[in-house]
Design a protein around this motif. Sequence first.
Motif, PDB file in Angstrom:
ATOM      1  N   ALA A  33      -0.942 -48.874 -10.436  1.00  9.95           N
ATOM      2  CA  ALA A  33      -1.317 -47.390 -11.001  1.00  9.95           C
ATOM      3  C   ALA A  33      -1.062 -48.001 -12.581  1.00  9.95           C
ATOM      4  O   ALA A  33      -1.570 -47.066 -13.548  1.00  9.95           O
ATOM      5  CB  ALA A  33      -0.801 -46.134 -10.424  1.00  9.95           C
ATOM      6  N   MET A  37      -1.239 -49.242 -18.102  1.00 16.30           N
ATOM      7  CA  MET A  37      -0.156 -48.406 -19.071  1.00 16.30           C
ATOM      8  C   MET A  37       0.638 -49.172 -19.720  1.00 16.30           C
ATOM      9  O   MET A  37       0.855 -50.395 -19.580  1.00 16.30           O
ATOM     10  CB  MET A  37       0.517 -47.430 -18.241  1.00 16.30           C
ATOM     11  CG  MET A  37      -0.702 -46.362 -17.411  1.00 16.30           C
ATOM     12  SD  MET A  37       0.350 -45.124 -16.451  1.00 16.30           S
ATOM     13  CE  MET A  37      -0.763 -44.122 -15.578  1.00 16.30           C
ATOM     14  N   GLN A 104      -6.651 -42.914  -3.626  1.00 17.11           N
ATOM     15  CA  GLN A 104      -7.514 -41.766  -3.846  1.00 17.11           C
ATOM     16  C   GLN A 104      -8.773 -42.356  -4.821  1.00 17.11           C
ATOM     17  O   GLN A 104      -9.577 -41.804  -5.224  1.00 17.11           O
ATOM     18  CB  GLN A 104      -6.836 -40.640  -4.605  1.00 17.11           C
ATOM     19  CG  GLN A 104      -5.798 -39.758  -3.830  1.00 17.11           C
ATOM     20  CD  GLN A 104      -6.351 -39.195  -2.813  1.00 17.11           C
ATOM     21  OE1 GLN A 104      -7.329 -38.806  -2.771  1.00 17.11           O
ATOM     22  NE2 GLN A 104      -5.444 -39.337  -1.721  1.00 17.11           N
ATOM     23  N   GLY A 106     -11.881 -44.537  -6.333  1.00 14.44           N
ATOM     24  CA  GLY A 106     -13.149 -44.814  -5.906  1.00 14.44           C
ATOM     25  C   GLY A 106     -14.027 -43.981  -5.302  1.00 14.44           C
ATOM     26  O   GLY A 106     -14.884 -44.343  -4.571  1.00 14.44           O
ATOM     27  N   ARG A 107     -13.515 -42.874  -5.276  1.00 14.22           N
ATOM     28  CA  ARG A 107     -14.450 -41.741  -4.502  1.00 14.22           C
ATOM     29  C   ARG A 107     -14.985 -40.756  -5.741  1.00 14.22           C
ATOM     30  O   ARG A 107     -15.318 -39.550  -5.411  1.00 14.22           O
ATOM     31  CB  ARG A 107     -13.480 -40.958  -3.597  1.00 14.22           C
ATOM     32  CG  ARG A 107     -13.043 -41.858  -2.513  1.00 14.22           C
ATOM     33  CD  ARG A 107     -12.537 -41.026  -1.481  1.00 14.22           C
ATOM     34  NE  ARG A 107     -11.280 -40.461  -1.972  1.00 14.22           N
ATOM     35  CZ  ARG A 107     -11.056 -39.010  -1.697  1.00 14.22           C
ATOM     36  NH1 ARG A 107     -11.772 -38.072  -1.122  1.00 14.22           N
ATOM     37  NH2 ARG A 107      -9.718 -38.581  -2.001  1.00 14.22           N
ATOM     38  N   GLY A 110     -11.363 -39.473 -10.292  1.00 16.00           N
ATOM     39  CA  GLY A 110     -11.195 -39.778 -11.744  1.00 16.00           C
ATOM     40  C   GLY A 110     -11.997 -39.208 -12.725  1.00 16.00           C
ATOM     41  O   GLY A 110     -11.646 -38.455 -13.497  1.00 16.00           O
ATOM     42  N   ALA A 141     -11.307 -46.971 -15.822  1.00 15.36           N
ATOM     43  CA  ALA A 141     -11.079 -45.817 -16.805  1.00 15.36           C
ATOM     44  C   ALA A 141     -12.181 -45.804 -17.668  1.00 15.36           C
ATOM     45  O   ALA A 141     -12.743 -44.592 -18.052  1.00 15.36           O
ATOM     46  CB  ALA A 141      -9.684 -46.294 -17.744  1.00 15.36           C
ATOM     47  N   THR A 147     -18.780 -41.870 -17.446  1.00 11.74           N
ATOM     48  CA  THR A 147     -19.531 -40.929 -16.844  1.00 11.74           C
ATOM     49  C   THR A 147     -19.198 -39.447 -16.818  1.00 11.74           C
ATOM     50  O   THR A 147     -20.090 -38.500 -16.827  1.00 11.74           O
ATOM     51  CB  THR A 147     -19.390 -41.259 -15.034  1.00 11.74           C
ATOM     52  OG1 THR A 147     -19.502 -42.690 -14.813  1.00 11.74           O
ATOM     53  CG2 THR A 147     -20.038 -40.735 -14.244  1.00 11.74           C
TER      54      THR A 147
END
Length: 182
Positions: A33, A37, A104, A106-107, A110, A141, A147
């Motif tokens: 994750a 960063m 979480q 890929g659904r 984000g 990202a 999107t």
Amino acid sequence: MRHVQCNGARLCLRDVTEADVSALHAVYGDPAATRFMPFGALTSEQVGALVKEALEAAEDEPRRLYVFAVEDSDHHEVIGVARLHVETDLPHSAEIGLGLRPDQWGRGMGTDLIRLLLSFGFKQLGLHRVWGARSPDNLPAQLAMLTAGMVEEGRIRHHLPTPDGWRDSIVHSALEDEWTDR
Ligand SMILES: CC(C)(COP(=O)(O)OP(=O)(O)OC[C@H]1O[C@@H](n2cnc3c(N)ncnc32)[C@H](O)[C@@H]1OP(=O)(O)O)[C@@H](O)C(=O)NCCC(=O)NCCS
């Protein structure tokens, strides 16, 4: 604005509390994750310090920093973290950042989270511009911001120092009038 609660179809945003440190560490302490960063995976103590800073900044008047626990709407489990920082010298504009727990991904969460942050920024804070900076290599990202309607603006060279050297950033933004038209 105090005590933010912002509800979407699948996600809710609320101000972080000290009880969220462990849930936030599941994001900020995870090497996958934090890969894009500017810092490496954080310890629980470092996340605790971030939460403390966020709680102190939430008392500022005017308030500039919003750090949110991201909850799934069904179970109110904290699955991510998001921040919105209103620029001190340009208070019509704010930078957003976000991270979800890897299980979480890929659904479409984000993308939903970015839409919720834009809605909060434009509708509740009355901002004109909301922007985010990502690593040039951060494809999820990039796609999530595109999107959600955040246009790619360009590259800031050597934007951030990282343990591996200077990192360029790609900036995306959404403007209130364009966003309303969508
Ligand atoms: C960036 C992040 C929030 C995206 O969350 P997500 O829930 O996985 O994103 P979504 O499911 O909404 O997917 C967004 C798009 O990326 C694509 N995508 C997701 N994961 C991908 C992957 N590993 N490789 C390629 N494409 C991917 C999806 O297909 C989707 O594309 P589409 O809109 O064309 O269908 C998540 O990856 C994350 O928390 N990353 C770690 C922290 C981070 O990098 N934050 C961003 C800092 S700018």
